[in-house]
Write an enzyme that holds these catalytic residues in place. Sequence first.
Site, PDB file in Angstrom:
ATOM      1  N   HIS A 129       2.194   4.642  -2.052  1.00 54.20           N
ATOM      2  CA  HIS A 129       1.506   5.548  -2.967  1.00 54.20           C
ATOM      3  C   HIS A 129       2.423   6.476  -3.742  1.00 54.20           C
ATOM      4  CE1 HIS A 129      -2.027   3.987  -1.085  1.00 54.20           C
ATOM      5  NE2 HIS A 129      -1.719   4.486   0.087  1.00 54.20           N
ATOM      6  N   GLU A 153       0.866  -1.190   0.000  1.00 49.09           N
ATOM      7  CA  GLU A 153       0.000   0.000   0.000  1.00 49.09           C
ATOM      8  C   GLU A 153       0.892   1.226   0.000  1.00 49.09           C
ATOM      9  OE1 GLU A 153      -3.323   0.402   2.977  1.00 49.09           O
ATOM     10  OE2 GLU A 153      -2.920   2.535   2.647  1.00 49.09           O
ATOM     11  N   ASP A 181       2.122   2.059   3.954  1.00 46.21           N
ATOM     12  CA  ASP A 181       1.292   3.234   3.672  1.00 46.21           C
ATOM     13  C   ASP A 181       2.192   4.453   3.491  1.00 46.21           C
ATOM     14  OD1 ASP A 181      -0.897   4.709   3.018  1.00 46.21           O
ATOM     15  OD2 ASP A 181      -1.899   4.575   4.957  1.00 46.21           O
ATOM     16  N   HIS A 234      -9.141   0.643  -0.864  1.00 48.13           N
ATOM     17  CA  HIS A 234      -8.412   1.623  -0.047  1.00 48.13           C
ATOM     18  C   HIS A 234      -9.353   2.749   0.377  1.00 48.13           C
ATOM     19  CE1 HIS A 234      -5.714   5.073   0.641  1.00 48.13           C
ATOM     20  NE2 HIS A 234      -4.814   4.178   0.980  1.00 48.13           N
TER      21      HIS A 234
HETATM   22 MN    MN Z   1      -2.895   4.367   1.984  1.00 43.64          MN
END
Ligand code: MN
Length: 316
Positions: free
Chosen positions: A9, A7, A279, A158
């Site tokens: 980005h 996850e 994340d 998400h």
């Molecule tokens: Mn995220």
Amino acid sequence: MRKIALEEHFTTPELAAYVARPTQSDAIFADVERRLADFDQLRLEMMEQTGIGLMVLSVTTPGVQGVRDGVQAIRLASSANDLLAREVQKRPDRYAGFAHLPMQDAGAAAAELERAVRELGFRGALINGQTNGHYLDEDQYLPFWEQVQELDVPIYLHPGAMADQPAMFAHRPELGGPIWAWTAETAAHALRLVFGGTLTRFPKVKIILGHMGETLPFLLWRFDSRREFDLGEKLAPDARPSAIIRRSIAITTSGVCDPVALAAAIQALGEDNVMFSVDYPYEDPQIAADFIESAPIGEKVRAKVCHGNAERLLRL
Ligand code: MN
């Protein structure tokens, strides 16, 4: 231990206006924006330092899930996927991709997923929540789920913004973002797929949830108990919400570096259904790496969580 993170980005210049700002701090957000745009030094040095061998990259929230116009969303999603494919091609040993999909148009989303998987080599897709008030259990998405099942790739559900502002968050903006509302929104979206029948109709579809499963692993018993109470009848074991969740949903540790929650999630969903993630750039990769390296779990389970489960599910 080798770590794969799922996850993680990025954003593109075209999508700069579609990046949520879940912090009041200008300094933190400036650093987030700098890291989202970077595919080189910042990201690679961080991966080197933390032992993250491979990152599966996705457009940060909301991306095109925040675009009103369907035609524009289709163009922006395709362009983001092309940009990501070029970056993955430069460093295929370091990066892999999740497709960005224009859910404004289910047919276009299915076609873009097929292109992203078959032509660009992506490993699935990551969808940033509802799109203009539409959720993925709606009938309009049946052809999309058929395509997902046919391609046999996971869909990462998400968090994204809420479609509207409920009274329970009035005057409490801090609760309207990742502290709570994003969790509630994403958990509800996943439960729509469970209770609405999508995951029964498409039993081979695999959904990935971040943030240690958005609270679902801790509520399995209650989902079963209250559903049977609601219907006034006993459910067959494989029709229970908990069974559908255990079969169809895998989770990542993104944004929850808590050994207590990790142990409970592994017990609730099984050691094959929990995967490491950070994340990035919203969480500190060093904290996440130290957490998973030191969590009180056996080495066989740690290897599955750190890389084995992702390798199997994403065919890495
Ligand atoms: Mn995220």
